[in-house]
Write a protein that holds these residues in place. Structure first.
Motif, PDB file in Angstrom:
ATOM      1  N   PHE B  13     -40.980   5.246  -1.342  1.00 27.42           N
ATOM      2  CA  PHE B  13     -41.812   5.404  -0.142  1.00 27.42           C
ATOM      3  C   PHE B  13     -41.298   6.625   0.584  1.00 27.42           C
ATOM      4  O   PHE B  13     -40.126   6.702   0.926  1.00 27.42           O
ATOM      5  CB  PHE B  13     -41.722   4.176   0.766  1.00 27.42           C
ATOM      6  CG  PHE B  13     -42.583   3.046   0.289  1.00 27.42           C
ATOM      7  CD1 PHE B  13     -43.963   3.191   0.295  1.00 27.42           C
ATOM      8  CD2 PHE B  13     -42.040   1.872  -0.165  1.00 27.42           C
ATOM      9  CE1 PHE B  13     -44.772   2.163  -0.155  1.00 27.42           C
ATOM     10  CE2 PHE B  13     -42.838   0.838  -0.617  1.00 27.42           C
ATOM     11  CZ  PHE B  13     -44.208   0.983  -0.611  1.00 27.42           C
ATOM     12  N   ALA B  22     -38.263   2.016  -3.666  1.00 31.89           N
ATOM     13  CA  ALA B  22     -38.678   0.614  -3.556  1.00 31.89           C
ATOM     14  C   ALA B  22     -38.681  -0.071  -4.922  1.00 31.89           C
ATOM     15  O   ALA B  22     -38.379  -1.244  -5.030  1.00 31.89           O
ATOM     16  CB  ALA B  22     -40.060   0.527  -2.931  1.00 31.89           C
ATOM     17  N   GLU B  41     -36.474 -12.661  -3.974  1.00 27.29           N
ATOM     18  CA  GLU B  41     -36.519 -12.891  -2.541  1.00 27.29           C
ATOM     19  C   GLU B  41     -37.480 -11.912  -1.866  1.00 27.29           C
ATOM     20  O   GLU B  41     -37.870 -10.898  -2.446  1.00 27.29           O
ATOM     21  CB  GLU B  41     -35.113 -12.713  -1.943  1.00 27.29           C
ATOM     22  CG  GLU B  41     -34.230 -13.927  -2.121  1.00 27.29           C
ATOM     23  CD  GLU B  41     -32.807 -13.610  -1.715  1.00 27.29           C
ATOM     24  OE1 GLU B  41     -32.325 -14.226  -0.773  1.00 27.29           O
ATOM     25  OE2 GLU B  41     -32.197 -12.739  -2.360  1.00 27.29           O
ATOM     26  N   SER B  42     -37.764 -12.209  -0.630  1.00 29.89           N
ATOM     27  CA  SER B  42     -38.689 -11.374   0.134  1.00 29.89           C
ATOM     28  C   SER B  42     -38.169  -9.942   0.236  1.00 29.89           C
ATOM     29  O   SER B  42     -36.985  -9.725   0.478  1.00 29.89           O
ATOM     30  CB  SER B  42     -38.840 -11.980   1.529  1.00 29.89           C
ATOM     31  OG  SER B  42     -39.860 -11.316   2.195  1.00 29.89           O
ATOM     32  N   GLY B  43     -39.065  -8.989   0.001  1.00 29.06           N
ATOM     33  CA  GLY B  43     -38.703  -7.587   0.183  1.00 29.06           C
ATOM     34  C   GLY B  43     -38.065  -6.943  -1.036  1.00 29.06           C
ATOM     35  O   GLY B  43     -37.644  -5.798  -0.978  1.00 29.06           O
ATOM     36  N   CYS B  44     -38.016  -7.644  -2.177  1.00 28.60           N
ATOM     37  CA  CYS B  44     -37.333  -7.050  -3.318  1.00 28.60           C
ATOM     38  C   CYS B  44     -38.259  -6.132  -4.111  1.00 28.60           C
ATOM     39  O   CYS B  44     -37.826  -5.464  -5.037  1.00 28.60           O
ATOM     40  CB  CYS B  44     -36.760  -8.137  -4.218  1.00 28.60           C
ATOM     41  SG  CYS B  44     -38.026  -9.116  -5.020  1.00 28.60           S
ATOM     42  N   GLY B  45     -39.549  -6.094  -3.769  1.00 29.83           N
ATOM     43  CA  GLY B  45     -40.445  -5.153  -4.428  1.00 29.83           C
ATOM     44  C   GLY B  45     -41.435  -5.778  -5.379  1.00 29.83           C
ATOM     45  O   GLY B  45     -42.055  -5.082  -6.175  1.00 29.83           O
ATOM     46  N   LYS B  46     -41.628  -7.081  -5.269  1.00 32.14           N
ATOM     47  CA  LYS B  46     -42.564  -7.755  -6.174  1.00 32.14           C
ATOM     48  C   LYS B  46     -43.991  -7.263  -5.951  1.00 32.14           C
ATOM     49  O   LYS B  46     -44.689  -6.864  -6.895  1.00 32.14           O
ATOM     50  CB  LYS B  46     -42.525  -9.280  -5.940  1.00 32.14           C
ATOM     51  CG  LYS B  46     -41.141  -9.893  -6.062  1.00 32.14           C
ATOM     52  CD  LYS B  46     -41.175 -11.386  -5.888  1.00 32.14           C
ATOM     53  CE  LYS B  46     -41.624 -11.859  -4.520  1.00 32.14           C
ATOM     54  NZ  LYS B  46     -40.648 -11.617  -3.459  1.00 32.14           N
ATOM     55  N   THR B  47     -44.419  -7.294  -4.679  1.00 29.23           N
ATOM     56  CA  THR B  47     -45.792  -6.901  -4.385  1.00 29.23           C
ATOM     57  C   THR B  47     -46.049  -5.460  -4.774  1.00 29.23           C
ATOM     58  O   THR B  47     -47.079  -5.124  -5.370  1.00 29.23           O
ATOM     59  CB  THR B  47     -46.076  -7.116  -2.896  1.00 29.23           C
ATOM     60  OG1 THR B  47     -45.875  -8.487  -2.591  1.00 29.23           O
ATOM     61  CG2 THR B  47     -47.489  -6.723  -2.557  1.00 29.23           C
ATOM     62  N   VAL B  48     -45.101  -4.612  -4.432  1.00 29.15           N
ATOM     63  CA  VAL B  48     -45.273  -3.198  -4.723  1.00 29.15           C
ATOM     64  C   VAL B  48     -45.414  -2.977  -6.230  1.00 29.15           C
ATOM     65  O   VAL B  48     -46.264  -2.217  -6.692  1.00 29.15           O
ATOM     66  CB  VAL B  48     -44.085  -2.407  -4.145  1.00 29.15           C
ATOM     67  CG1 VAL B  48     -44.173  -0.969  -4.551  1.00 29.15           C
ATOM     68  CG2 VAL B  48     -44.058  -2.533  -2.646  1.00 29.15           C
ATOM     69  N   PRO B  61     -47.849   6.592   1.682  1.00 28.38           N
ATOM     70  CA  PRO B  61     -46.436   6.953   1.555  1.00 28.38           C
ATOM     71  C   PRO B  61     -45.860   6.769   0.149  1.00 28.38           C
ATOM     72  O   PRO B  61     -44.797   7.292  -0.131  1.00 28.38           O
ATOM     73  CB  PRO B  61     -45.746   5.998   2.520  1.00 28.38           C
ATOM     74  CG  PRO B  61     -46.640   4.805   2.564  1.00 28.38           C
ATOM     75  CD  PRO B  61     -48.026   5.339   2.421  1.00 28.38           C
ATOM     76  N   GLN B  97     -51.754 -13.260  -1.195  1.00 31.31           N
ATOM     77  CA  GLN B  97     -51.045 -14.343  -0.541  1.00 31.31           C
ATOM     78  C   GLN B  97     -51.862 -15.033   0.552  1.00 31.31           C
ATOM     79  O   GLN B  97     -51.909 -16.244   0.623  1.00 31.31           O
ATOM     80  CB  GLN B  97     -49.764 -13.759   0.055  1.00 31.31           C
ATOM     81  CG  GLN B  97     -48.932 -14.730   0.818  1.00 31.31           C
ATOM     82  CD  GLN B  97     -47.612 -14.084   1.240  1.00 31.31           C
ATOM     83  OE1 GLN B  97     -47.191 -13.083   0.679  1.00 31.31           O
ATOM     84  NE2 GLN B  97     -46.976 -14.648   2.221  1.00 31.31           N
ATOM     85  N   GLU B 200     -48.089 -14.456  -4.857  1.00 32.86           N
ATOM     86  CA  GLU B 200     -47.771 -15.613  -4.029  1.00 32.86           C
ATOM     87  C   GLU B 200     -49.033 -16.324  -3.564  1.00 32.86           C
ATOM     88  O   GLU B 200     -49.289 -16.442  -2.374  1.00 32.86           O
ATOM     89  CB  GLU B 200     -46.940 -15.175  -2.811  1.00 32.86           C
ATOM     90  CG  GLU B 200     -45.732 -14.351  -3.206  1.00 32.86           C
ATOM     91  CD  GLU B 200     -44.737 -14.215  -2.064  1.00 32.86           C
ATOM     92  OE1 GLU B 200     -44.766 -15.046  -1.168  1.00 32.86           O
ATOM     93  OE2 GLU B 200     -43.939 -13.263  -2.105  1.00 32.86           O
ATOM     94  N   ARG B 287     -39.052 -19.952   2.748  1.00 33.20           N
ATOM     95  CA  ARG B 287     -38.948 -18.506   2.539  1.00 33.20           C
ATOM     96  C   ARG B 287     -37.518 -18.026   2.685  1.00 33.20           C
ATOM     97  O   ARG B 287     -37.184 -16.933   2.273  1.00 33.20           O
ATOM     98  CB  ARG B 287     -39.832 -17.775   3.533  1.00 33.20           C
ATOM     99  CG  ARG B 287     -41.314 -17.862   3.191  1.00 33.20           C
ATOM    100  CD  ARG B 287     -42.076 -16.780   3.900  1.00 33.20           C
ATOM    101  NE  ARG B 287     -41.804 -15.486   3.295  1.00 33.20           N
ATOM    102  CZ  ARG B 287     -42.591 -14.920   2.396  1.00 33.20           C
ATOM    103  NH1 ARG B 287     -43.702 -15.497   2.033  1.00 33.20           N
ATOM    104  NH2 ARG B 287     -42.301 -13.756   1.893  1.00 33.20           N
ATOM    105  N   ILE B 298     -34.398  -1.972   1.727  1.00 35.21           N
ATOM    106  CA  ILE B 298     -34.775  -0.775   0.992  1.00 35.21           C
ATOM    107  C   ILE B 298     -34.134   0.441   1.663  1.00 35.21           C
ATOM    108  O   ILE B 298     -34.149   0.572   2.870  1.00 35.21           O
ATOM    109  CB  ILE B 298     -36.310  -0.685   0.944  1.00 35.21           C
ATOM    110  CG1 ILE B 298     -36.795   0.644   0.400  1.00 35.21           C
ATOM    111  CG2 ILE B 298     -36.914  -0.919   2.308  1.00 35.21           C
ATOM    112  CD1 ILE B 298     -38.302   0.650   0.224  1.00 35.21           C
TER     113      ILE B 298
END
Ligand code: ATP
Ligand code: MG
Lengths: 322, 340, 361
Positions: B13, B22, B41-48, B61, B97, B200, B287, B298
């Protein structure tokens, strides 16, 4: 939806009553009235003045006056303008119409400029187009109505392309209908442009930020994920949602517009409510001032109601609730 | 040929000095009809990572600095906008989600589904697709679509929405979260994708509804034969659904393994910690992991092994040598030299 | 547990206090900084108006009505001002070639009060010769120096913005805090009143309020009147927003704790609730000052505010309403430009403050 609209409609009544009561109270607090100046005049006998005062209930306490005023206004009669020596109703109606015309056209121009520019700026975020638009909006937001009106006057006087003030030329009555129409339009253009120039910037910025917000929304990503084209995503999915919050700020924008119209009318000699208010103020014709304030508020309130209607029509969450 | 092949994907990013990595060297394959779970876990880059499959992360970005994403053998990162639009929906569909947020609030759901149909399966053009019939589960030529409304109703029925005829005129806000998610799934199926990415899909739903939605996805997969990439931060649901599992931590895959084996014997310390953090009450969508320490943010990743600061069996060399993802047993990949 | 984790992660991201973060983000916005610098300059000029202005604002030059603006030129080591001469009885001025006078600095001139307190006669610049006036922005229809009047006028126009904001926002915050904190009938009444005030187009309400004041007030009274009128209108929108914030704040832990400790309601509102609205209030105040400045301008322009011979940016513009003047003597619009620059600077600063205070970005 109907109950929502009905509620909004019902809401207007106490509001207008409150506004009229407040202005009436203020006028009662004002020192002196139309007859204070008149009583200085040796040619008018104190009896005449007392007689006149009684006729307009000016010898009564203000709340009694208020009820007389309310009663006649509710029957569609705004009484008699002491300063103009004509029935106030026709005067008010004519001035109200002029203010409406001015505001309405200014609004069309302003929204007509602001919406496309706002959309353009949002779609091309951070490009030079966006920067240019946002700079222009800053300038537009900051330039005072007074200065703009004066510049417009100067422009009209210097070029002679536009009439300097007024809503129609003195010979308007002698013209053919087509000429009359053109004459009126010719007088309207410059004040409407000035008013629009003072008004567009806020709407444009709002449009831009609304669209940017909806472009970030998850349903926009979801729409892209289905393979819809970028144009379709922006102009159908995002834009459609960006419109609703705009309708809710319509009220604020209309209030600003009416205040702007007040200034434009007074500087550019446009015979509307704002100008009438000042004339009545100087003539100490306090009933007329009250009438003007209530009428202007009425214009705003009705405008807001129309915005509510549009919102209900455009947003299913409101339309389908109950 | 695999349906999806992500090779050493690296994404930032921002650009230059502001760049934050990311996704850092993610490799993942999904075969046709396979279900893969992406856990972390949350924020580890799954969605990206998941959005990258159809290049849906807005750029800027986002900035892809390396690797490739082969979908049906063609690199998504090199596709033109035109081609991208064809694969979005056409090859890969998404379910997100928050069903409430991913349905456009001002359009009727029937029309939103129809939009996908018109785009990917317009009336009268027989698709070359290889949809399978329910009974025999063999590929066959699907007949051309006759009527959008009928197809919408069929899809809604497929995802288990009762009385779909009366539902097509509804707006999203008139439905419950579970129903909205079913509509999302119907919309994703409308274009007959080969890969369904479900990010999710149950996190925002009630516990009882969660199970139903997962059941539905599982059933649909069996009937339609598509591949599924299921993203979750809950290892508890992996067992029922997945063929394989990829565990992600701080932008990297730390363990990749067949689901059954992973659940039976996790190898990476992080996976073990995750397993211990699975709420014992079934389906409790917690969560907050119970792993001590914070998820590294990140741009703030530890230099060598990213899990080292939180790892119960960290050794001094863990903060010095960058571990590689290596195949330690057949089909089992681990990014930890001390997995034994 | 949850808040602890949230706090820890926030710290990991930025070990800066919110205030430091805010300042850092503001510094990155050059336009906002430029707006701030311009404003500091303008307010300093207003503060030292008497010293900077070459003449007293009432001083009339009966030989030079509508004198055009003149530009000092560099000649050798001196700045010199040229001389203009009018044809007899007309206001058409011609440059007298070669006839100049050096501009001198810190020169004795008209009496004034420095900072409105200390009597003084030293001016920043001037020529010290009545025949060589230094009318940098020309003169008006009474032969008064426009620049001097602009500077004196800025004292009124600019201060009204600040004083008006202070008054109405203090009031609005208190009322809004009370309304949201107590709720119930108090809240209903106050909110209806706000709605009433906000539903009248501002200028119409301003004129109605203006009518309640008697004619023939002293200039100090007029000044106070304008502030009262503008604040009467301005508090309502502030109160509404603060009320909304109070509604959510009053349920928070620290407020409940303060109440449990037995602090008085007033103390809870002033010490615990209102400070939490400050970042919003400061942004809103910066963006609202222009409305107060413009309010004064309009009132004075329409002849019902600051009266001649006192100068304000509004009443200076009244002369420009005459199209004949406007066409021939466009420098009469100088106060309009001053208003424009001031409002622009406030908008730049306010916008930057808002972005910097916005925790979303
Ligand atoms: N548009 C963006 N700009 C900058 N950073 C982003 C952007 N989108 C995501 N990130 C960052 O990228 C990292 C990965 O985000 P991602 O959404 O993939 O996490 P996730 O694993 O899906 O988490 P969750 O379980 O919360 O959904 C996060 O640290 C996030 O802050
Ligand atoms: Mg996610």
């Amino acid at each position: 939806m109907w109950s929502y609209l009905f509620k909004r409609l019902l809401h207007m009544i106490p509001l207008l009553l409150g506004v009229s009561l407040l202005t009436f109270l203020l006028m009662a607090l004002a020192p002196g009235d139309y007859f204070t100046a008149l009583s200085q005049n040796p040619q008018i006998s104190p009896e005449t003045i007392a007689h006149l005062k009684a006729r307009f209930h000016l010898d009564q306490p203000w709340y009694v006056q208020y009820f007389y005023w309310l009663k006649s206004v509710l029957s569609g009669d705004f009484g008699y303008s002491m300063a103009y020596k004509i029935p106030a109703t026709s005067l008010i109606v004519q001035r109200l119409w002029n203010t409406f015309l001015l505001s309405f056209f200014a609004m069309i121009i302003a929204w007509g400029i602001a919406l496309p520019l706002g959309i353009w700026a949002a779609v091309k975020k951070d490009s030079w187009i966006d920067r240019g638009c946002s700079l222009a909006a800053f300038l537009g937001l900051s330039v005072p109505d007074v200065l703009l009106s004066l510049l417009a006057l100067w422009f009209a006087a210097a070029t002679g392309w536009f009439p300097v003030g007024g809503a129609q030329s003195p010979v308007n009555d002698l013209m053919s209908p087509a000429q009359q129409f053109w004459d009126r339009a010719h007088h309207l253009i410059l004040p409407a442009l000035v008013l629009a120039a003072a008004d567009w910037a806020g709407i444009m910025r709002q449009m831009r930020s609304n669209l940017l917000d909806t472009l970030r929304a998850e349903y926009v990503t979801a729409a892209r994920a289905r393979g819809l084209g970028e144009g379709w995503v922006i102009y159908k999915h995002a834009l459609r949602n960006a419109i609703n919050p705009l309708l809710t700020i319509f009220g604020y924008s209309l209030a600003a517009l009416l205040s702007g119209a007040f200034i434009v009318e007074n500087i550019m000699a446009w015979p509307g409510l704002g100008r009438l208010t000042m004339e009545a103020f100087f003539a100490k014709d306090s009933y007329l001032v009250v009438d003007c304030v209530v009428m202007a508020t009425g214009l705003l309130v009705v405008g807001n109601f129309i915005a509510d209607l549009l919102l209900a029509w455009s947003d299913p969450r409101i339309r389908l609730n109950k | 040929m695999n349906l999806l092949e992500i090779k050493n994907l690296k994404m930032d990013f921002g650009i230059g000095a502001d760049a934050l990595r990311a996704v850092d060297g993610v490799s993942l394959t999904i075969g046709a009809g396979e279900t893969v779970c992406l856990v972390g876990e949350s924020g580890c880059g799954k969605t990206v990572t998941a959005l990258s499959i159809a290049r849906l992360v807005p750029a800027p970005p986002a900035n892809y600095v390396g690797g490739e994403i082969l979908l049906n053998g063609r690199d998504v990162l090199k596709m033109s906008n035109r081609e991208l639009r064809d694969i979005r929906g056409g090859v890969v569909s998404y379910v997100f989600q928050e069903p409430g947020a991913s349905l456009n609030p001002v359009f009727r759901i029937g029309n939103q589904i129809k939009e996908s149909l018109k785009l990917h399966r317009p009336i009268g053009t027989p698709a070359p697709g290889t949809a399978r019939t329910n009974e025999t589960n063999t590929p066959c030529q699907r007949p051309a679509l006759q009527d959008y409304d009928a197809e919408v109703i069929r899809l809604l029925k497929l995802v288990g929405i009762p009385a779909p005829e009366s539902r097509i005129k509804n707006y999203p806000f008139e439905m419950s979260g579970g129903m909205q998610q079913r509509v999302m799934i119907a919309m994703a199926l409308a274009s007959e994708p080969k890969l369904l990415v479900a990010d999710e899909p149950t996190t925002a739903l009630d516990v009882t509804i969660q199970a139903q939605i997962l059941e539905l996805l599982h059933g649909l997969k069996q009937r339609l034969g598509m591949a599924i990439l299921l993203i979750t931060h809950n290892l508890g649901i992996v067992g029922d659904m997945a063929d394989r599992v990829a565990v992600m931590y701080a932008g990297q895959i730390v363990e990749l393994s067949p689901a059954k084996e992973l659940l039976r014997r996790p190898l990476h310390p992080y996976t073990k910690a995750l397993m211990n953090a699975v709420p014992k009450l079934a389906g409790g969508a917690n969560r907050l992991s119970a792993i001590p320490g914070n998820v590294p943010r990140i741009g703030n990743f530890p230099p060598a092994c990213r899990f080292a600061p939180r790892c119960p069996m960290a050794k001094p060399e863990c903060s010095e040598k960058i571990p590689e993802l290596v195949e330690v047993e057949a089909g089992r990949w681990v990014r930890c030299p001390f997995w034994k | 547990m949850e808040t602890a984790t949230a706090l820890l992660t926030a710290e990991a991201k930025a070990p800066l206090s919110p205030w430091q973060l805010f300042r850092r983000r503001l510094k990155r916005r050059r336009i906002a900084m430029a707006g701030g610098v311009i404003l500091i300059g303008l307010y300093l000029m207003a503060l030292f108006a008497g010293f900077i202005a070459p003449y007293h604002f009432e001083r009339q030059d009966r030989d030079r009505f509508f004198h055009p603006p003149l530009w000092p030129k560099l000649s050798g080591f001196h700045l010199v001002v040229p001389r203009y001469e009018a044809g007899d009885g007309s206001f058409v001025y011609h440059l007298v070639a070669g006839d100049t006078k050096p501009l001198r600095f810190f020169i004795r001139g008209d009496k004034y009060k420095l900072l409105c307190l200390i009597p003084a006669t030293i001016h920043l610049f001037g020529t010290g010769d009545e025949n060589y006036p230094a009318y940098l922005l020309g003169t008006d229809q009474f032969g008064r120096d426009v620049l001097s009047r602009l500077l004196y006028g800025s004292q009124i126009s600019l201060s009204i913005g600040i004083v008006g904001i202070l008054l109405s926002f203090t009031f609005g915050m208190m009322i809004g805090g009370i309304s949201g904190y107590f709720g119930g009938r108090t809240d209903t009444v106050i909110m209806r009143l706000c709605e009433l005030i906000m539903s009248i187009p501002a200028l119409y309400l301003i004129i109605s309020l203006r009518a309640t004041f008697p004619p023939g007030m002293s200039s100090a009274q007029v000044y106070a009147m304008i502030i009262i009128i503008l604040s009467f209108i301005g508090w309502a929108s502030m109160a509404r927003v603060i009320r909304g914030m109070t509604l959510s704040l009053r349920e928070q832990q620290f407020v409940l704790a303060a109440r449990a400790l037995g602090q008085t309601h007033l103390k809870v509102i002033v010490r615990h609730i209102l400070p939490n609205t400050f970042s919003y209030v400061i942004v809103a105040a910066t963006l609202s000052v222009p409305y107060y400045i413009l309010g004064e301008v309009v009132l004075s322009f329409l002849g019902v505010g600051i009266q001649e011979p006192n100068a304000s940016w509004g009443n200076m513009l009244t002369a420009a309403q005459n199209t004949e003047y406007l066409r021939n003597y466009p420098w009469l619009l100088a106060p309009g430009t001053a208003i424009f620059v001031t409002v622009l600077a406030f908008n730049f600063l306010g916008d930057g403050l808002r972005d910097a205070a916005d925790t979303k970005s």
